[in-house]
Design a protein around this motif. Structure first.
Motif, mmCIF file in Angstrom:
data_model
loop_
_atom_site.group_PDB
_atom_site.id
_atom_site.type_symbol
_atom_site.label_atom_id
_atom_site.label_comp_id
_atom_site.label_asym_id
_atom_site.label_seq_id
_atom_site.Cartn_x
_atom_site.Cartn_y
_atom_site.Cartn_z
ATOM 1 N N ARG A 195 -17.470 -32.487 -49.599
ATOM 2 C CA ARG A 195 -17.508 -32.083 -51.010
ATOM 3 C C ARG A 195 -18.667 -31.136 -51.287
ATOM 4 O O ARG A 195 -18.505 -30.125 -51.982
ATOM 5 C CB ARG A 195 -17.619 -33.318 -51.899
ATOM 6 N N GLN A 253 -20.788 -28.424 -57.575
ATOM 7 C CA GLN A 253 -21.390 -29.738 -57.358
ATOM 8 C C GLN A 253 -22.706 -29.617 -56.603
ATOM 9 O O GLN A 253 -23.688 -30.297 -56.920
ATOM 10 C CB GLN A 253 -20.420 -30.640 -56.587
ATOM 11 N N TYR A 254 -22.727 -28.736 -55.623
ATOM 12 C CA TYR A 254 -23.961 -28.521 -54.864
ATOM 13 C C TYR A 254 -25.068 -27.995 -55.780
ATOM 14 O O TYR A 254 -26.202 -28.482 -55.755
ATOM 15 C CB TYR A 254 -23.727 -27.542 -53.716
ATOM 16 N N GLU A 260 -18.029 -27.717 -49.687
ATOM 17 C CA GLU A 260 -16.924 -26.938 -50.247
ATOM 18 C C GLU A 260 -17.058 -26.670 -51.749
ATOM 19 O O GLU A 260 -16.554 -25.662 -52.242
ATOM 20 C CB GLU A 260 -15.603 -27.676 -49.994
ATOM 21 N N ASP A 261 -17.689 -27.577 -52.476
ATOM 22 C CA ASP A 261 -17.759 -27.473 -53.943
ATOM 23 C C ASP A 261 -19.120 -26.909 -54.335
ATOM 24 O O ASP A 261 -20.112 -27.637 -54.443
ATOM 25 C CB ASP A 261 -17.551 -28.858 -54.562
ATOM 26 N N HIS A 262 -19.158 -25.594 -54.577
ATOM 27 C CA HIS A 262 -20.417 -24.920 -54.876
ATOM 28 C C HIS A 262 -21.028 -25.420 -56.187
ATOM 29 O O HIS A 262 -22.256 -25.563 -56.287
ATOM 30 C CB HIS A 262 -20.204 -23.407 -54.956
#
Length: 377
Positions: A336, A343-344, A339-341
């Motif tokens: 996650r 969220q990062y 792949e999830d910019h």
């Protein structure tokens, strides 16, 4: 006449968090300062003390091969008590939740010496998780006269247990003081750090630490299986794992992760080298406590590979996520963040809840006031 303050420590985490406090006290010159090392972590302890030019007054050298917790605890209690009965300080200062801390608190109690506890009030409310640290914290809190809580949540824990509000002081965590100091010296080029030339700076790097007793057995195997799966599916990401020397960790790590092209298994690193890796990392997988405090200071999201954490502030602020130590959960949460910019970015920019880097100054002033108030009374 100057009051004598003795700092007692034995492990690298204690040294990391107490060394800047000791340095501050030495610079001020207001107290007679002694440093007692139990040697619970041998070489790793002195790496930190040498960086701060701190020479222990005494090294008890307590560790022996295949030592049990009972053996260490009983020996530490006897040896620290013998030292304190000779030194007769006006106050001892301990940090955290190690066997050294608990034994030092007991020894000071038996010698009727007041205790100041740095990083007080952390709780999971599960006596066996982490083991034996939760018990060590509770015992030390009961015996301490001054509680330096890193956060308001830690303060609230102490209040719920019946400790006096006047004895509890929220200071922030001293690890932030240490980390900001090192970061400043790194930026100024004052430190000769390991370069880690095997790492390509254009590639994402995930830093891993895993060593806790709770992870022994199935836990560490699940962690390694998750890393192996991630390394196969993300060949353009590097995975760096400084491996603890304990055979309960080292053997399964080597059997599962050795010879994978993008997995780098390192020897235990000095603190400065570890901070270099942490600063270069994209995110962190850890079952450690201190890393949960250090990583947010550098803007690194943390996936905590444990079922419980005594540091809920990081979870609440969004700098870390509790993922347990199953392969499925570690894998899915890491994917996650890869792949999830959005969220990062959310995690990497969350506010660090552990202080502003002025904990040492606050601790010094509180102890100074403690003695002045007792003198007046």
């Amino acid at each position: 006449m100057k009051k004598k303050v003795v700092f007692i420590l034995g492990t690298r985490p204690e040294a990391i968090k107490l060394a800047p406090v000791i340095e501050f006290f030495l610079k001020k010159g207001e107290f007679l300062v002694e440093v007692c090392s139990t040697g619970q972590h041998k070489e790793m302890l002195y790496q930190i003390l040498d960086y701060y030019n701190i020479v222990p007054t005494i090294d008890l050298k307590l560790m022996v091969d295949n030592q049990s917790l009972v053996g260490l605890n009983s020996l530490a209690l006897v040896k620290i008590s013998e030292y304190l009965s000779t030194s007769r300080p006006d106050l001892i200062v301990v940090q955290g939740d190690t066997t050294t801390v608990q034994a030092a608190a007991m020894a000071a109690f038996y010698n009727r010496i007041p205790i100041a506890h740095v990083e007080a009030g952390l709780r999971t409310n599960d006596l066996y998780s982490p083991f034996p640290e939760e018990m060590n914290r509770l015992v030390t809190s009961v015996l301490s006269s001054i509680h330096f809580a890193p956060t308001t949540l830690s303060r609230d824990n102490l209040l719920r247990e019946g400790h006096l509000d006047s004895n509890i002081h929220v200071t922030g965590n001293t690890v932030i003081d240490a980390l900001l100091n090192i970061k400043k010296k790194m930026s100024n080029g004052e430190l000769d750090l390991v370069k880690f030339d095997f790492l390509d700076p254009s590639r994402k790097m995930i830093l891993i630490t895993g060593h806790r007793r709770e992870s022994f057995g199935d836990g560490i195997r699940e962690i390694c299986q998750a890393i192996k799966r991630l390394s196969n599916e993300y060949p353009n990401v590097d995975f760096v794992y400084p491996v603890h020397l304990n055979p309960n960790i080292k053997q399964p790590v080597l059997s599962i992760l050795d010879n994978l092209k993008n997995v780098f298994l390192l020897e235990p690193q000095s603190y400065l080298s570890f901070i270099t890796l942490l600063d270069r990392s994209y995110l962190v997988l850890t079952d450690s406590g201190g890393v949960q405090e250090e990583a947010p200071t550098l803007g690194k999201p943390v996936l905590v590979m444990r079922d419980k954490s005594e540091r809920p502030e990081a979870l609440m602020s969004g700098t870390s996520i509790l993922v347990g130590n199953t392969e499925k959960s570690i894998y899915e949460n890491t994917v996650r963040l890869l792949e999830d910019h959005l969220q990062y970015e959310k995690m990497s920019k969350a506010i660090n809840p552990y202080g502003d880097g002025k904990a040492c100054e606050k601790i010094y002033q509180i102890i100074l006031n403690y003695f002045n108030e007792n003198l007046n009374n």
